[in-house]
Design a protein around this motif. Structure first.
Motif, PDB file in Angstrom:
ATOM      1  N   GLU A  44      -3.879   0.257   3.444  1.00 21.90           N
ATOM      2  CA  GLU A  44      -4.496   1.389   4.110  1.00 21.90           C
ATOM      3  C   GLU A  44      -3.568   1.891   5.210  1.00 21.90           C
ATOM      4  OE1 GLU A  44      -8.386   0.836   5.734  1.00 21.90           O
ATOM      5  OE2 GLU A  44      -8.511   2.939   6.370  1.00 21.90           O
ATOM      6  N   MET A  45      -3.283   3.190   5.183  1.00 19.50           N
ATOM      7  CA  MET A  45      -2.502   3.811   6.259  1.00 19.50           C
ATOM      8  C   MET A  45      -3.471   4.674   7.038  1.00 19.50           C
ATOM      9  SD  MET A  45       0.830   4.886   3.976  1.00 19.50           S
ATOM     10  CE  MET A  45       2.014   5.174   5.292  1.00 19.50           C
ATOM     11  N   ARG A  46      -3.503   4.446   8.373  1.00 18.36           N
ATOM     12  CA  ARG A  46      -4.490   5.152   9.192  1.00 18.36           C
ATOM     13  C   ARG A  46      -3.799   6.014  10.234  1.00 18.36           C
ATOM     14  NH1 ARG A  46      -8.853   0.845  11.200  1.00 18.36           N
ATOM     15  NH2 ARG A  46      -9.423   0.244   9.075  1.00 18.36           N
ATOM     16  N   ASN A  47      -4.042   7.301  10.188  1.00 18.28           N
ATOM     17  CA  ASN A  47      -3.551   8.240  11.205  1.00 18.28           C
ATOM     18  C   ASN A  47      -2.059   8.108  11.494  1.00 18.28           C
ATOM     19  OD1 ASN A  47      -6.196   9.170  11.553  1.00 18.28           O
ATOM     20  ND2 ASN A  47      -6.615   7.480  12.975  1.00 18.28           N
ATOM     21  N   ILE A  48      -1.289   8.025  10.436  1.00 21.59           N
ATOM     22  CA  ILE A  48       0.158   7.861  10.610  1.00 21.59           C
ATOM     23  C   ILE A  48       0.799   9.204  10.958  1.00 21.59           C
ATOM     24  CG2 ILE A  48       2.313   7.338   9.408  1.00 21.59           C
ATOM     25  CD1 ILE A  48       0.783   4.824   9.768  1.00 21.59           C
ATOM     26  N   THR A  49       1.591   9.197  12.026  1.00 23.56           N
ATOM     27  CA  THR A  49       2.348  10.383  12.387  1.00 23.56           C
ATOM     28  C   THR A  49       3.824  10.018  12.466  1.00 23.56           C
ATOM     29  OG1 THR A  49       0.525  11.363  13.621  1.00 23.56           O
ATOM     30  CG2 THR A  49       2.747  12.131  14.162  1.00 23.56           C
ATOM     31  N   LYS A  50       4.642  10.805  11.779  1.00 23.35           N
ATOM     32  CA  LYS A  50       6.087  10.579  11.824  1.00 23.35           C
ATOM     33  C   LYS A  50       6.769  11.906  12.100  1.00 23.35           C
ATOM     34  CE  LYS A  50      10.136   8.916  11.432  1.00 23.35           C
ATOM     35  NZ  LYS A  50      10.637   8.097  12.544  1.00 23.35           N
ATOM     36  N   TYR A  87      11.195   3.939   7.625  1.00 19.62           N
ATOM     37  CA  TYR A  87      10.986   4.720   8.845  1.00 19.62           C
ATOM     38  C   TYR A  87       9.905   4.042   9.678  1.00 19.62           C
ATOM     39  CZ  TYR A  87      13.177   8.619   6.295  1.00 19.62           C
ATOM     40  OH  TYR A  87      14.021   9.409   5.591  1.00 19.62           O
ATOM     41  N   GLN A  88      10.030   4.205  10.993  1.00 15.05           N
ATOM     42  CA  GLN A  88       8.986   3.715  11.887  1.00 15.05           C
ATOM     43  C   GLN A  88       8.120   4.897  12.320  1.00 15.05           C
ATOM     44  OE1 GLN A  88       8.711   0.486  11.979  1.00 15.05           O
ATOM     45  NE2 GLN A  88      10.558   0.621  10.713  1.00 15.05           N
ATOM     46  N   PRO A  89       6.803   4.810  12.138  1.00 12.02           N
ATOM     47  CA  PRO A  89       5.956   5.931  12.554  1.00 12.02           C
ATOM     48  C   PRO A  89       5.788   5.947  14.066  1.00 12.02           C
ATOM     49  CG  PRO A  89       4.616   4.136  11.727  1.00 12.02           C
ATOM     50  CD  PRO A  89       6.042   3.704  11.558  1.00 12.02           C
ATOM     51  N   GLU A  90       5.570   7.146  14.603  1.00 12.22           N
ATOM     52  CA  GLU A  90       5.330   7.248  16.048  1.00 12.22           C
ATOM     53  C   GLU A  90       3.914   6.805  16.388  1.00 12.22           C
ATOM     54  OE1 GLU A  90       7.250   9.969  14.719  1.00 12.22           O
ATOM     55  OE2 GLU A  90       8.995   9.019  15.636  1.00 12.22           O
ATOM     56  N   GLU A  91       2.973   7.131  15.493  1.00 21.64           N
ATOM     57  CA  GLU A  91       1.584   6.752  15.744  1.00 21.64           C
ATOM     58  C   GLU A  91       0.969   6.221  14.459  1.00 21.64           C
ATOM     59  OE1 GLU A  91      -0.351  10.323  17.192  1.00 21.64           O
ATOM     60  OE2 GLU A  91       1.409  10.667  18.472  1.00 21.64           O
ATOM     61  N   GLY A  92      -0.139   5.511  14.628  1.00 19.45           N
ATOM     62  CA  GLY A  92      -0.914   5.106  13.462  1.00 19.45           C
ATOM     63  C   GLY A  92      -0.790   3.626  13.146  1.00 19.45           C
ATOM     64  N   GLU A  93      -1.642   3.202  12.220  1.00 21.88           N
ATOM     65  CA  GLU A  93      -1.705   1.781  11.872  1.00 21.88           C
ATOM     66  C   GLU A  93      -1.634   1.615  10.368  1.00 21.88           C
ATOM     67  OE1 GLU A  93      -5.518   1.529  13.456  1.00 21.88           O
ATOM     68  OE2 GLU A  93      -4.827   1.418  15.528  1.00 21.88           O
ATOM     69  N   ILE A  94      -1.097   0.461   9.977  1.00 22.40           N
ATOM     70  CA  ILE A  94      -1.030   0.133   8.561  1.00 22.40           C
ATOM     71  C   ILE A  94      -1.735  -1.210   8.336  1.00 22.40           C
ATOM     72  CG2 ILE A  94       0.509  -0.361   6.616  1.00 22.40           C
ATOM     73  CD1 ILE A  94       2.640   1.318   7.996  1.00 22.40           C
ATOM     74  N   PHE A  95      -2.569  -1.257   7.315  1.00 20.96           N
ATOM     75  CA  PHE A  95      -3.231  -2.507   6.952  1.00 20.96           C
ATOM     76  C   PHE A  95      -2.817  -2.890   5.546  1.00 20.96           C
ATOM     77  CE2 PHE A  95      -5.754  -0.425  10.105  1.00 20.96           C
ATOM     78  CZ  PHE A  95      -6.258  -1.442  10.907  1.00 20.96           C
ATOM     79  N   VAL A  96      -2.454  -4.147   5.366  1.00 23.05           N
ATOM     80  CA  VAL A  96      -2.171  -4.644   4.022  1.00 23.05           C
ATOM     81  C   VAL A  96      -3.119  -5.809   3.768  1.00 23.05           C
ATOM     82  CG1 VAL A  96      -0.481  -5.735   2.530  1.00 23.05           C
ATOM     83  CG2 VAL A  96       0.219  -3.892   4.057  1.00 23.05           C
ATOM     84  N   ASN A  97      -3.866  -5.724   2.720  1.00 25.01           N
ATOM     85  CA  ASN A  97      -4.884  -6.726   2.394  1.00 25.01           C
ATOM     86  C   ASN A  97      -5.791  -6.994   3.585  1.00 25.01           C
ATOM     87  OD1 ASN A  97      -3.972  -7.093  -0.252  1.00 25.01           O
ATOM     88  ND2 ASN A  97      -2.345  -8.451   0.483  1.00 25.01           N
ATOM     89  N   GLY A  98      -6.139  -5.952   4.309  1.00 19.58           N
ATOM     90  CA  GLY A  98      -7.086  -6.087   5.404  1.00 19.58           C
ATOM     91  C   GLY A  98      -6.482  -6.506   6.734  1.00 19.58           C
ATOM     92  N   GLN A  99      -5.228  -6.932   6.722  1.00 25.08           N
ATOM     93  CA  GLN A  99      -4.580  -7.362   7.961  1.00 25.08           C
ATOM     94  C   GLN A  99      -3.759  -6.210   8.529  1.00 25.08           C
ATOM     95  OE1 GLN A  99      -4.661 -10.694   9.245  1.00 25.08           O
ATOM     96  NE2 GLN A  99      -6.300 -10.887   7.716  1.00 25.08           N
ATOM     97  N   GLN A 100      -3.869  -5.989   9.854  1.00 29.78           N
ATOM     98  CA  GLN A 100      -3.004  -4.974  10.436  1.00 29.78           C
ATOM     99  C   GLN A 100      -1.578  -5.504  10.496  1.00 29.78           C
ATOM    100  OE1 GLN A 100      -4.250  -3.257  14.127  1.00 29.78           O
ATOM    101  NE2 GLN A 100      -2.446  -1.940  14.250  1.00 29.78           N
ATOM    102  N   VAL A 101      -0.625  -4.675  10.104  1.00 29.12           N
ATOM    103  CA  VAL A 101       0.766  -5.139  10.059  1.00 29.12           C
ATOM    104  C   VAL A 101       1.693  -4.095  10.688  1.00 29.12           C
ATOM    105  CG1 VAL A 101       0.533  -6.585   8.021  1.00 29.12           C
ATOM    106  CG2 VAL A 101       1.019  -4.155   7.751  1.00 29.12           C
ATOM    107  N   VAL A 102       2.848  -4.597  11.154  1.00 29.40           N
ATOM    108  CA  VAL A 102       3.917  -3.705  11.586  1.00 29.40           C
ATOM    109  C   VAL A 102       5.060  -3.905  10.595  1.00 29.40           C
ATOM    110  CG1 VAL A 102       5.568  -3.152  13.395  1.00 29.40           C
ATOM    111  CG2 VAL A 102       3.250  -3.873  13.991  1.00 29.40           C
ATOM    112  N   ILE A 103       5.424  -2.834   9.890  1.00 34.48           N
ATOM    113  CA  ILE A 103       6.474  -2.968   8.886  1.00 34.48           C
ATOM    114  C   ILE A 103       7.760  -2.396   9.460  1.00 34.48           C
ATOM    115  CG2 ILE A 103       7.125  -2.469   6.505  1.00 34.48           C
ATOM    116  CD1 ILE A 103       4.185  -2.113   5.863  1.00 34.48           C
ATOM    117  N   ASP A 104       8.602  -3.311   9.960  1.00 31.54           N
ATOM    118  CA  ASP A 104       9.773  -2.828  10.701  1.00 31.54           C
ATOM    119  C   ASP A 104      11.034  -2.773   9.849  1.00 31.54           C
ATOM    120  OD1 ASP A 104      10.102  -5.490  10.410  1.00 31.54           O
ATOM    121  OD2 ASP A 104      10.051  -5.992  12.550  1.00 31.54           O
TER     122      ASP A 104
END
Lengths: 358, 319, 515
Positions: free
Chosen positions: C9-15, C57-74
């Motif tokens: 799930e990608m939530r409110n991603i802004t790049k 790419y790194q987003p300026e805003e927003g959250e990413i969830f993988v399998n229900g866990q919030q993650v930072v994909i750097d």
């Protein structure tokens, strides 16, 4: 001030100037580390160059060959070619001029022009070899011109050694007076500095460089080839012949540098153990000058002045003259990697802002 | 020509070739990672200078036979430092790789002479080091006729160079590091997408090339000349570059090329002994490496294919 | 309950990129075991979204969830660890390496305390994986030696080898033949059946209808809608993608055929590898018609264009324009004989990007007496000429002194078309004339081509997009392995039939052989 910084960070037009300043600062730091006085050193450099007529004249003589080689490298650049071979073309130009100057005997109004033309053609052919290999076989000209530099060095040594050697001297016979390009009255006026027609010729070449590339049909074709060879081909321009032509002209310009060193300065050719460096200086000059005719002229003046004045530094401030190689190298380094300058400026301006905030 | 002469020729060939092999190995690593290195000449100069100075100081301080080894280490360090300039300029700041190489040659030539004059009170040459390398005979092997004398009676640095050829060959073709290094030079964005740090790999390769070329320069100062001056290194870096291309960017090939160039030089020496020089002028022997390299590039002597991404700077995150 | 099924799930991603917002607070949800299409035009921001998900790419805003866990994909490494794999549009393969070397690169099996790559194990592993998913790839082959379709499978294997459960396919069908496409769709189904989830980036409606379970539409950096594919229609999706009603049909009146103008007879041309790229190609082009050359990329189209324009030598056969032989002539002579070309790659072949528009407008005519006065160029004349073309063809540029690089893709293409059409050619060759352009520019260019045909010019359209061919052509010639294998009327065929012809599975009745 902020505007100034923005100009640097955004526009690359000022990069060469900053690079020069930074290069001089690097030199100064190295002198300080070595326990020398950089202010004194730079002052004696300037005093040497502008101190008397003789040294000023010799400075002009030092500028001339690198103006030629700078134009040579820049011309090739404009056609999309990186000519590292100005050094070899310079040597071949020298050799051509020496052969004509030594072996044939003609009235001056034929002899000198013939020596100039033959020398230029020799340099041109040497450049053309790399151009041809690129056009016909797709061989990268960077490597071939490097290799041709060394082949030229040994070939010239062989020719001088075998056919032109004045016994026991390690150099060729002197060229005939009829082939000399020295300007007697100007040399006397400059207290016997070695003044010759090459300088004026080089200035003509600056004008030729501009007029040919930006005003003529052929120049337009070469610039299209240089900027996008594929588009040139699609537009019906013969890319291969353009590459060969450009390398010939580039080589001839470098060849002229050698021609006038023989006919105007040394009047003979020595058996050389290594390269003079004029060709490599040409790369530095072209880069600093942004491959524009005026830029190359200014670049040659700067590096010629620094190189000749370096000798004065060792008299005046006891600094080894090699420091100037470091300065020139640093300048080119900063020009070639403008990112470094932007990065430094960002650091400086960033820090200031922080301090202001505090 | 008798066996002793041939053995002698071989022996001289290895002496000439040692520095070329080392610098060429450096060139291979750098270029295999995608970074053109025409600064080998400057890196060798830096290495030769550092070795001559360090060995001289070590000898003065009483390190005796360890002095030349200290020289070699110093050469490696200086090569590393100069290659760091090349790495920063070309990898981080994406300067033109050819230009940066020229700058390295410029600065190395200027700064070493500057330092020589600074350290040796204005003289253009370092003081002669007495404690240099001596040839080492390998027991038994050196008794073999011709090649015993030719190969197994050499300077320790020659053995070092030959060992490094094997080590680097193994590294490039058998290890994960080598696979990654080559991938970075062929297709950096492919490497990037599988998580390989392209810039880091290139830094490693360029710095290793500095070390190797530095050692290469050092071996000249520590075997043939015993000192450093403006012409200690005159063109060997470019011959090494020729060996890289002639050897098709392969360590074994480059070694072969370097040995061949070395052998040509030693033929020249021997020919002069036999007064053949009037038939083959030495200048033509000097030209040989360069002419051959051009012929290789033209395709007259087999094809040579450069790494796919050679000369291209890489922007991480921009693909 | 639904939440448990969501793998990404990608939530409110802004790049943001300098000057533009590539992704403006976008939301995206991928459920387990589905094929989820991401639809949008070129530059809409769908690739950016996926590059964010893959850590490029790194987003300026927003959250990413993988399998229900919030993650930072750097970085890609992190994405790979999370089980995300990407099959890139432009394959990321090292050509001199083998299939296996490419697959293991970056996560090599090792032996001898890590001092060596365990090649034996690597080849085995790759072979097994290929077998398990029915991919049929030779682990020992070099990338250079295998087909484009196979190369794509290597890319798929790369993700599977790294244990990916979530696969992103970036425009995977762009380079494939219709048959390879159907094979790929089978593979994708197969992957989903074995528990993988797939994101399919595409701008092709047909593919979505054929394979996807749900679709998310992106336009100008924003997510417009997300819906199940069942119960929607291509027209509805197209409208959402473009933002207005679009007609998928082009209005054009019937062709008025004139005399034959370009006759290509038994043309043989060598390709880059020295093999015959054109192998006896025959066709005739008449005034007043658009002839579409349909075919899968790499079947001799580029060589045909290059031969017609004099850029590639002709080995055998003839090319006649108005009865005059032009085979073997130089590009400039051919251009003067009346052939103009809108090249396939406008950046590489059509423009000098670092030159001003002014110079680009005379790239092929600068030498003519109008502009060339005794070897010197008359820049006043050139400027007048350029101003006129810019005005007539509505090329949006700040001035004629602006570098071509600064223009948008559509305006660059307009500039090229202006230049080529102004030469008043008898034959206009248009190669991939709308590749990478937005719908507005595509419409403009299509209209211009039809206009040329209505004026009695002959237009040769070479395109890999079947839709474009079907829409524009009055007649379609199918090229396969350097030969025209059939000619059909667009009204009497469909893409399925063309697809088969393009791979030579079927020849229509009444093709050139029986003529």
């Amino acid at each position: 001030m902020n505007k100034l910084i923005r100009a640097f960070t955004k526009d690359s037009a000022l990069v060469p100037l900053v690079a020069i300043v930074l290069g001089l600062i690097v030199g100064a730091i190295i002198m300080l580390i070595g326990g020398y006085d950089p202010i004194l050193a730079y002052r004696s450099l300037l005093e040497t160059v502008f101190g008397n007529r003789y040294d000023f004249g010799e400075t002009l003589t030092a500028i001339t060959p690198i103006l030629f080689t700078g134009l040579s490298v820049a011309f090739a650049f404009r056609t999309g070619l990186f000519n590292i071979g100005a050094e070899g073309q310079y040597i071949m130009g020298m050799t051509g001029a020496t052969i004509i100057g030594v072996t044939v005997h003609l009235p001056w109004y034929i002899h000198a022009p013939l020596a100039v033309v033959v020398g230029a053609i020799c340099g041109g052919i040497w450049g053309m070899i790399a151009g041809y290999l690129k056009a016909a076989r797709g061989v990268n000209e960077v490597i071939t011109t490097i290799m041709l530099n060394w082949i030229a060095l040994h070939l010239a040594n062989y020719l001088v050694n075998r056919f032109l050697l004045e016994p026991g001297k390690g150099r060729s016979y002197m060229v005939d007076d009829s082939a000399s390009a020295t300007i007697g009255w100007l040399s006397r006026f400059m207290d016997d500095a070695r003044m010759h027609w090459g300088m004026f010729f080089a200035l003509l070449c600056v004008i030729f460089f501009y007029a040919f590339l930006w005003r003529t049909k052929q120049g337009f074709e070469l610039r299209v080839v240089g900027s996008n060879a594929d588009a040139a081909a699609y537009a019906g321009i013969n890319v291969n012949s353009g590459v060969v032509k450009a390398m010939f002209i580039s080589g001839a310009l470098a060849g002229l540098a050698g021609v006038f060193q023989v006919l105007g300065v040394f009047h003979n050719q020595v058996i050389a153990a290594s390269h003079t460096g004029h060709g490599f200086d040409g790369i530095a000059v072209a880069l600093l000058g942004g491959n524009t005719p005026l830029g190359v002229l200014l670049g040659a003046i700067l590096f010629g002045t620094l190189s000749y004045g370096a000798a004065g530094m060792s008299f005046g401030a006891d600094v080894p003259p090699e420091i100037i190689r470091i300065v020139i190298g640093s300048v080119i380094f900063f020009v070639a990697a403008p990112g470094i300058i932007r990065w430094l400026l960002k650091r400086v301006s960033g820090k200031k802002r922080k301090e202001e905030a505090i | 020509m008798d066996a002793a002469t041939i053995g002698h020729m071989l022996n001289t060939a290895f002496v000439f070739s040692t520095a070329l092999i080392l610098a060429a190995l450096g060139g291979i690593l750098s270029e295999r990672s995608g970074v053109v290195n025409i600064g080998l000449e400057g890196l060798m100069t830096a290495g030769a200078f550092a070795a001559a100075v360090a060995a001289f100081k070590a000898q003065e301080a009483g390190y005796g036979a360890a002095s030349p080894w200290i020289g070699v280490i110093a050469g490696a360090i200086f090569g590393l430092l100069f290659s760091l300039i090349h790495a920063v300029a070309t990898i981080t700041f994406r300067a033109d790789q050819v230009v940066s190489g020229i700058v390295i040659n410029f600065i190395a030539g200027g700064s070493t002479l500057y330092l020589v004059k600074l350290l040796f009170s204005g003289s253009g040459e370092t003081s002669l080091v007495n404690e240099v390398f001596h040839k080492v005979k390998i027991p038994l092997l050196s008794d073999i006729p011709i090649i015993g004398d030719g190969i197994f009676n050499a300077y320790p640095t020659t053995y070092l160079a030959l060992i490094l050829v094997g080590v680097i060959y193994y590294m490039l073709y058998k290890t994960a590091f080598g696979l990654r290094l080559r991938s970075v030079g062929e297709h950096p964005s492919a490497a990037d997408t599988v998580g390989i740090k392209v810039l880091r790999m290139r830094y490693a390769a360029v710095l290793m090339s500095g070390i190797l070329a530095g050692i290469g320069g050092a071996t000249i100062a520590m075997t043939t000349t015993g000192s450093f001056s403006h012409n200690t290194i005159s063109g060997q870096g470019f011959i090494a570059l020729a060996a890289v291309i002639f050897g098709k960017w392969n360590p074994l090939g480059a070694m072969g090329a370097a040995l061949f160039f070395g052998f040509a030089q030693s033929i020249n020496n021997v020919l002069q002994l036999f007064d053949f020089s009037s038939h083959i002028p030495p200048e033509f022997i000097y030209m040989l490496p360069y002419v051959l390299t051009i012929l290789v590039l033209v395709g007259a002597v087999g094809r040579s294919k450069a790494p796919g991404a050679l000369g291209e700077p890489y922007f991480p995150g921009k693909r | 309950m639904e939440q448990a099924n969501t793998v990404v799930e990608m939530r409110n991603i802004t790049k943001r990129f300098p000057g533009i917002v590539a992704n403006d607070s976008v939301n995206f949800k991928l459920r387990k075991g589905e094929i989820h299409a991401l639809l949008g035009e070129n530059g809409a921001g769908k690739s950016t979204m996926m590059n964010v998900l893959f850590g490029l790419y790194q987003p300026e805003e927003g959250e990413i969830f993988v399998n229900g866990q919030q993650v930072v994909i750097d970085g890609p490494n992190k994405a790979i660890k999370l089980g995300i794999g990407m099959v890139h549009q432009h394959f990321k393969l090292v050509h001199p390496f083998t299939v296996t070397e490419n697959i293991i690169l970056g996560s090599e099996p090792k032996k001898w305390l890590g001092l060596a790559v365990d090649k034996k194990m690597a080849y085995e592993k790759v072979g097994n994986l290929s077998h398990q998913y029915g991919l049929n790839v030779d682990p020992y082959a070099k990338i250079d030696e295998i087909s484009v379709g196979m190369q794509q499978r290597v890319e798929i294997l790369k993700t599977l080898y790294r244990g990916a459960d979530i696969l992103i396919f970036d425009e995977p069908t762009a380079v494939l033949t219709p048959q390879e496409i159907s094979e790929l769709l089978v593979i994708m189904r197969n992957l989903v059946n074995q528990g993988k989830s797939i994101i399919l980036i595409t701008h092709k409606l047909k593919e979505i209808m054929a394979i996807a379970d749900s679709v998310t539409i992106v336009r100008r950096g924003k997510v417009i809608d997300s819906l199940p594919v069942a119960g929607t229609s291509p027209n509805q999706l197209a409208e959402k993608m473009v933002g207005r009603e679009v007609s998928l049909k082009l209005d054009k009146k019937d062709a008025v055929l004139g005399e034959p103008i370009l006759e290509v007879d038994n043309l043989v041309v060598k390709g880059r590898q020295g093999l015959n790229a054109l192998n006896g190609t025959n066709f005739t082009l008449r005034r007043g018609e658009i002839l579409g050359i349909a075919g899968v990329e790499g079947n001799g189209q580029s060589e045909l264009i290059e031969a017609l324009t004099g850029l590639r030598p002709v080995a055998d056969g003839s090319i006649k324009i108005s009865g005059e032989e032009i085979a073997g002539k130089k590009p400039r002579q051919i251009s003067e004989a009346g052939i103009s070309l809108i090249p396939e790659d406008r950046h590489k072949h059509g423009l000098v990007l670092d030159f001003p528009v002014r110079e680009n407008m005379v790239l092929e005519t600068y030498y003519q007496p109008q502009f060339n006065k005794k070897g010197f160029l008359d820049f006043n004349e050139i400027a007048t000429h350029a101003e006129r073309l810019v005005k007539d063809f509505d090329v949006r540029t700040p001035s004629i002194m602006t570098d071509a690089r600064a223009l948008s893709g559509g305006n660059q293409q307009k500039a090229i078309i202006a230049r080529e059409v102004d030469k008043n050619p008898d034959v206009l060759i248009a190669a991939q004339p709308t590749r990478g352009l937005d719908v507005g520019a595509i419409e403009f260019i299509h209209k211009r081509l039809v206009e040329q045909r209505n004026m009695g010019k002959a237009v040769l359209l070479v395109s890999y997009e079947l839709e474009e061919i079907l829409q524009l052509s009055d007649r379609i010639a199918v090229i396969y392995e350097g030969r025209i294998v059939g000619e059909v009327k667009p009204s009497e065929t469909n893409d399925q039939e063309l697809g088969l012809m393009m791979t030579d599975y079927k020849r229509p009745q009444g093709g050139p052989e029986s003529e």
